[in-house]
Design a protein around this motif. Structure first.
Motif, short mmCIF file in Angstrom:
data_model
loop_
_atom_site.label_atom_id
_atom_site.label_comp_id
_atom_site.label_asym_id
_atom_site.label_seq_id
_atom_site.Cartn_x
_atom_site.Cartn_y
_atom_site.Cartn_z
N VAL A 107 -87.50 74.97 -3.08
CA VAL A 107 -87.36 76.40 -3.27
C VAL A 107 -86.43 76.98 -2.20
CG1 VAL A 107 -88.62 78.56 -3.60
CG2 VAL A 107 -89.76 76.38 -4.12
N GLY A 108 -85.25 77.40 -2.63
CA GLY A 108 -84.32 78.10 -1.73
C GLY A 108 -84.75 79.56 -1.66
N ASN A 109 -84.13 80.33 -0.79
CA ASN A 109 -84.61 81.70 -0.60
C ASN A 109 -83.76 82.75 -1.28
OD1 ASN A 109 -86.85 80.91 0.84
ND2 ASN A 109 -85.77 80.92 2.81
N GLY A 110 -82.86 82.35 -2.18
CA GLY A 110 -81.94 83.29 -2.81
C GLY A 110 -82.60 84.43 -3.56
N GLY A 111 -81.93 85.60 -3.55
CA GLY A 111 -82.41 86.80 -4.24
C GLY A 111 -82.61 86.57 -5.73
N CYS A 131 -88.26 76.66 2.47
CA CYS A 131 -87.37 76.73 3.63
C CYS A 131 -87.65 77.95 4.49
CB CYS A 131 -85.92 76.82 3.17
SG CYS A 131 -85.41 75.52 2.04
N ASN A 132 -87.71 77.75 5.80
CA ASN A 132 -87.71 78.86 6.77
C ASN A 132 -88.86 79.85 6.65
OD1 ASN A 132 -85.51 77.95 8.15
ND2 ASN A 132 -84.08 78.91 6.73
N LEU A 133 -90.06 79.35 6.50
CA LEU A 133 -91.27 80.19 6.48
C LEU A 133 -91.10 81.45 5.62
CD1 LEU A 133 -92.28 79.98 10.29
CD2 LEU A 133 -93.15 78.61 8.41
N LEU A 239 -74.86 71.74 7.59
CA LEU A 239 -75.50 71.81 6.28
C LEU A 239 -76.58 72.88 6.31
CD1 LEU A 239 -76.04 67.98 5.64
CD2 LEU A 239 -74.27 69.43 4.62
N SER A 240 -76.80 73.54 5.18
CA SER A 240 -77.87 74.53 5.13
C SER A 240 -79.20 73.79 4.95
CB SER A 240 -77.65 75.49 3.96
OG SER A 240 -78.04 74.89 2.74
N THR A 241 -80.28 74.47 5.32
CA THR A 241 -81.61 73.87 5.16
C THR A 241 -81.83 73.44 3.70
OG1 THR A 241 -82.32 75.55 6.73
CG2 THR A 241 -84.05 74.25 5.67
N GLY A 242 -81.36 74.28 2.78
CA GLY A 242 -81.59 74.00 1.36
C GLY A 242 -80.98 72.69 0.90
N ILE A 243 -79.76 72.39 1.33
CA ILE A 243 -79.14 71.14 0.85
C ILE A 243 -79.75 69.94 1.59
CG2 ILE A 243 -77.08 71.02 2.36
CD1 ILE A 243 -75.54 70.29 -0.30
N GLY A 260 -84.03 79.22 -6.60
CA GLY A 260 -83.62 80.09 -5.49
C GLY A 260 -82.31 79.67 -4.82
N PHE A 261 -81.50 78.90 -5.53
CA PHE A 261 -80.19 78.51 -4.99
C PHE A 261 -79.11 79.27 -5.76
CE2 PHE A 261 -82.79 75.13 -3.45
CZ PHE A 261 -82.16 74.60 -2.33
N TRP A 262 -78.60 80.33 -5.20
CA TRP A 262 -77.51 81.10 -5.81
C TRP A 262 -76.94 82.01 -4.72
CZ3 TRP A 262 -74.17 81.09 -9.60
CH2 TRP A 262 -73.52 82.26 -9.97
N PRO A 263 -75.94 81.49 -3.97
CA PRO A 263 -75.45 82.22 -2.81
C PRO A 263 -74.40 83.28 -3.16
CG PRO A 263 -74.43 80.07 -2.89
CD PRO A 263 -75.29 80.17 -4.11
N PHE A 264 -74.61 84.02 -4.24
CA PHE A 264 -73.67 85.07 -4.65
C PHE A 264 -74.48 86.34 -4.91
CE2 PHE A 264 -72.37 80.90 -6.22
CZ PHE A 264 -71.24 80.70 -5.44
N THR A 275 -79.97 90.78 -3.65
CA THR A 275 -79.99 90.69 -2.19
C THR A 275 -79.82 89.21 -1.82
OG1 THR A 275 -82.40 90.57 -2.36
CG2 THR A 275 -81.46 92.71 -1.80
N ASN A 276 -79.48 88.92 -0.58
CA ASN A 276 -79.24 87.52 -0.20
C ASN A 276 -80.51 86.68 -0.28
OD1 ASN A 276 -77.75 85.25 0.68
ND2 ASN A 276 -78.42 85.60 2.79
N HIS A 277 -81.63 87.25 0.18
CA HIS A 277 -82.92 86.55 0.06
C HIS A 277 -83.80 87.30 -0.93
CE1 HIS A 277 -82.09 85.21 4.42
NE2 HIS A 277 -81.79 84.22 3.60
N TYR A 278 -84.83 86.66 -1.45
CA TYR A 278 -85.71 87.38 -2.37
C TYR A 278 -86.58 88.39 -1.62
CZ TYR A 278 -89.58 84.08 -1.24
OH TYR A 278 -90.55 83.33 -0.60
N PHE A 288 -71.11 79.06 10.14
CA PHE A 288 -71.73 77.72 10.18
C PHE A 288 -71.91 77.12 8.80
CE2 PHE A 288 -73.47 79.87 13.96
CZ PHE A 288 -72.89 79.05 14.91
N HIS A 289 -72.39 77.95 7.86
CA HIS A 289 -72.75 77.42 6.55
C HIS A 289 -71.68 77.73 5.51
CE1 HIS A 289 -76.53 76.28 8.07
NE2 HIS A 289 -77.09 77.48 8.07
N ALA A 290 -71.55 76.82 4.55
CA ALA A 290 -70.62 77.02 3.44
C ALA A 290 -71.44 76.91 2.16
CB ALA A 290 -69.52 75.98 3.50
N MET A 291 -72.33 77.89 1.94
CA MET A 291 -73.24 77.78 0.79
C MET A 291 -72.53 77.77 -0.56
SD MET A 291 -76.73 79.63 1.87
CE MET A 291 -77.46 79.36 3.47
N PRO A 292 -71.46 78.56 -0.77
CA PRO A 292 -70.80 78.46 -2.08
C PRO A 292 -70.27 77.04 -2.35
CG PRO A 292 -70.18 80.50 -1.00
CD PRO A 292 -70.94 79.69 0.02
#
Ligand code: CDP
Length: 315
Positions: A107-111, A131-133, A239-243, A260-264, A275-278, A288-292
């Protein structure tokens, strides 16, 4: 009079680079998804032979004896020689059973998860990784579920939300109740500043007799994973936590389902702004991260039938 023809919704004019991604996604999702066993097995064996996540993803007393020189994966010049005290905090044996789970949800945290109604579907997986509490209560359960087997914690959250665990620690222990009996996975040896706060998190959970057990990422595994993805053509500083969790799941599980993976910032189907997170709109550090770019790799694995990337709502 002629009936009014309903126009298909269009992405908003403000959304420049999302059009390209949305069109790519719509093309991929026009075809029904089917697991391709051969592609999945091939990808898994590549990952296993390069990264050995099964045995090496986390630090244990077996794979990291006293005297081992740990090399921090985020600061190559920093090392730490494992002494008896640090060794005693390590898991005795591997935290994962010696067989693969049937289904894992990462489960990624995407909006995009926000109004997805995917909670039940996520909770039906045999093993759920978060990811990330991330928050799971206050109405989020319906969309993100509540079952958690493994949850990561970035030390920056421990610093910002829990005063680096330097003062009273009850709030930290209580806020972790929503993760039940899960494992808390900490990148204790990625950067020097992570080590003391990760140890404090472990000591706190032990001293308060929390059912949650802490475990550390093995920096050697994170380093080999970075090389693996670089060899696949992925360019990113970190790398991001999700990958990272997706890669581990591909070694541990027969069926990997991503949510929850959609970095747009525009929904691929409804074109609504996201929103970036839900749970908040804190932006990702693009330095640092290149989520797209990561997303493109995940989408490729989806179209090859290696994993399933959920972008739509669940019924
Ligand atoms: O710790 P990090 O900044 O990597 O992640 P996060 O923002 O807490 O979100 C967890 C993971 O979800 C990320 O590492 C991404 O892989 C994924 N994510 C995404 O794909 N799209 C978003 N809009 C937000 C997060």
């Amino acid at each position: 009079s002629q009936p009014q023809q309903k126009r298909a919704p269009q992405p908003p004019a403000s959304c420049k680079d999302c059009r390209e991604n949305i069109n790519k996604v719509l093309e991929v999702y026009a075809k029904a998804w089917k697991k391709q066993e051969e592609s999945y097995l091939k990808f898994r064996s590549q990952l296993r032979s390069k990264c050995h996540g099964f045995e090496k993803a986390t630090i244990t007393q077996q794979n990291t004896p006293v005297g081992t020189k740990l090399v921090y994966d985020g600061e190559k010049k920093r090392t730490l020689q494992v002494n008896q005290e640090i060794f005693s905090t390590f898991f005795k044996e591997l935290p994962f059973p010696n067989k693969t789970w049937h289904t894992c949800a990462v489960v990624g945290n995407g909006g995009i998860l926000g109004n997805s109604s995917c909670g039940k579907e996520i909770d039906s997986a045999d093993f759920v990784i978060r990811c990330n509490l991330p928050p799971l209560s206050n109405g989020y359960e319906t969309h993100v579920g509540s079952k958690t087997d493994l949850v990561t914690a970035n030390p920056s959250i421990l610093m910002e939300k829990f005063g680096a665990l330097m003062g009273r620690r009850r709030k930290f222990v209580e806020s972790l109740r929503s993760y039940g009996h899960s494992l808390l996975l900490l990148p204790a040896f990625s950067f020097g500043r992570n080590t003391p706060v990760s140890l404090r998190a472990l000591y706190t959970l032990e001293d308060f007799e929390s059912p949650i057990r802490s475990i550390f990422f093995n920096p050697g595994y994170l380093q080999s994973l970075a090389l693996f993805w670089r060899s696949q053509g992925l360019k990113t500083v970190r790398l991001s936590t999700g990958i990272i969790m997706t890669s581990l799941a591909l070694e541990l599980c027969d069926n990997v389902q991503l949510y929850g993976f959609w970095p747009f910032d525009v929904h691929p189907h409804s074109f609504q702004t996201l929103t970036n997170h839900y749970y908040d709109d804190r932006k990702t550090k693009t330095k640092f991260h290149a989520m797209p770019e990561e997303f493109n790799h995940l989408l490729m694995l989806h179209s090859q039938g290696v994993l399933k990337l959920h972008l739509g709502d669940c019924k």
